[in-house]
Design an enzyme around this catalytic site. Structure first.
Site, PDB file in Angstrom:
ATOM      1  N   LYS A  48       0.889  -1.176   0.054  1.00 16.73           N
ATOM      2  CA  LYS A  48       0.302  -0.084   0.051  1.00 16.73           C
ATOM      3  C   LYS A  48       0.515   1.183  -0.193  1.00 16.73           C
ATOM      4  O   LYS A  48      -0.029   2.304   0.366  1.00 16.73           O
ATOM      5  CB  LYS A  48      -1.065  -0.058   1.437  1.00 16.73           C
ATOM      6  CG  LYS A  48      -1.966  -0.755   1.140  1.00 16.73           C
ATOM      7  CD  LYS A  48      -3.118  -1.197   2.205  1.00 16.73           C
ATOM      8  CE  LYS A  48      -3.750  -1.872   1.878  1.00 16.73           C
ATOM      9  NZ  LYS A  48      -5.240  -1.558   2.862  1.00 16.73           N
ATOM     10  N   LYS A  61       3.071   2.204   2.232  1.00 19.77           N
ATOM     11  CA  LYS A  61       2.215   3.315   3.355  1.00 19.77           C
ATOM     12  C   LYS A  61       2.888   2.632   4.952  1.00 19.77           C
ATOM     13  O   LYS A  61       2.855   1.685   4.790  1.00 19.77           O
ATOM     14  CB  LYS A  61       0.847   4.245   3.675  1.00 19.77           C
ATOM     15  CG  LYS A  61      -0.404   2.696   3.656  1.00 19.77           C
ATOM     16  CD  LYS A  61      -1.420   3.678   4.059  1.00 19.77           C
ATOM     17  CE  LYS A  61      -2.654   3.115   4.321  1.00 19.77           C
ATOM     18  NZ  LYS A  61      -3.950   3.550   3.646  1.00 19.77           N
TER      19      LYS A  61
END
Length: 155
Positions: free
Chosen positions: A48, A50
C-alpha cells in the site's frame, strides 16, 4: 467425532473499527476455529506504500484480544496458498468488495481442488481505516489553520 472447521482471514486492522469487528464476528460464526493473519508493517509498506498508524505488534495484540479470534499470525506476504500449507484451513473469509475480481476468481480456482470454501463477507458501509485517517488529517489541518491565524476562529 465431527471435524472442526478451521477458518482463515487476513487484514491490516489499522485503527480497529466496527467494520473489522463485524467481519471477525461473522467469520467466527461460520467456523469452529478462526485464524487471523495481521499484515506486517513491511507488507503494508510494500503493498500500500504507507506505514500503518498502529505498529504490527499492537495491531496483533488488539486483534488477538477479540473473543471471536482463536489465533493471530503475521501475514508477511499475500500468498494464500502458502498460508493454507501452514494452517490447512477449510474456509477463507474475504470482504465482498473483492468478489468477482480477476485476482479472487484465480484464488477460487486454485483452492477448489483443495476443498477450501471462499466466503465473501459483506463490507460494513460508511467506515474504513482510510476514511478514519482522512477525517483525522482534515481535523488536524483545520486546527493548524486556526493556530496559523493567530488562534482565532476561522469562519
Amino acid at each position: 467425532m465431527e471435524k472442526k472447521i478451521i477458518g482463515y482471514t487476513t487484514g491490516v486492522y489499522d485503527m480497529f473499527h466496527i467494520g473489522h469487528l463485524n467481519i471477525l464476528e461473522k467469520a467466527k460464526s461460520m467456523c469452529d476455529y478462526l485464524i487471523v493473519g495481521v499484515s506486517t508493517d513491511e507488507l503494508v509498506q510494500k503493498e500500500k506504500n504507507k506505514t500503518p498508524v498502529i505498529p504490527y505488534a499492537e495491531r496483533a495484540e488488539i486483534v488477538g484480544s477479540i473473543r471471536y479470534v482463536d489465533q493471530v499470525v503475521p501475514q508477511e506476504n499475500k500468498n494464500k496458498k502458502e498460508a493454507w500449507e501452514k494452517f490447512h484451513f477449510d474456509k477463507m473469509f474475504v470482504g465482498s468488495d473483492w468478489q468477482g475480481t480477476p485476482q479472487w476468481k484465480k484464488i477460487e480456482e486454485e483452492f477448489r481442488p483443495l476443498g477450501v470454501e471462499i466466503v465473501y463477507l459483506q463490507h460494513t458501509d460508511g467506515i474504513s481505516s482510510t476514511q478514519l485517517t482522512a477525517f483525522i488529517k482534515k481535523e488536524l489541518e483545520e486546527i493548524n489553520a486556526i493556530h496559523s491565524n493567530g488562534g482565532g476562529m476561522v469562519v
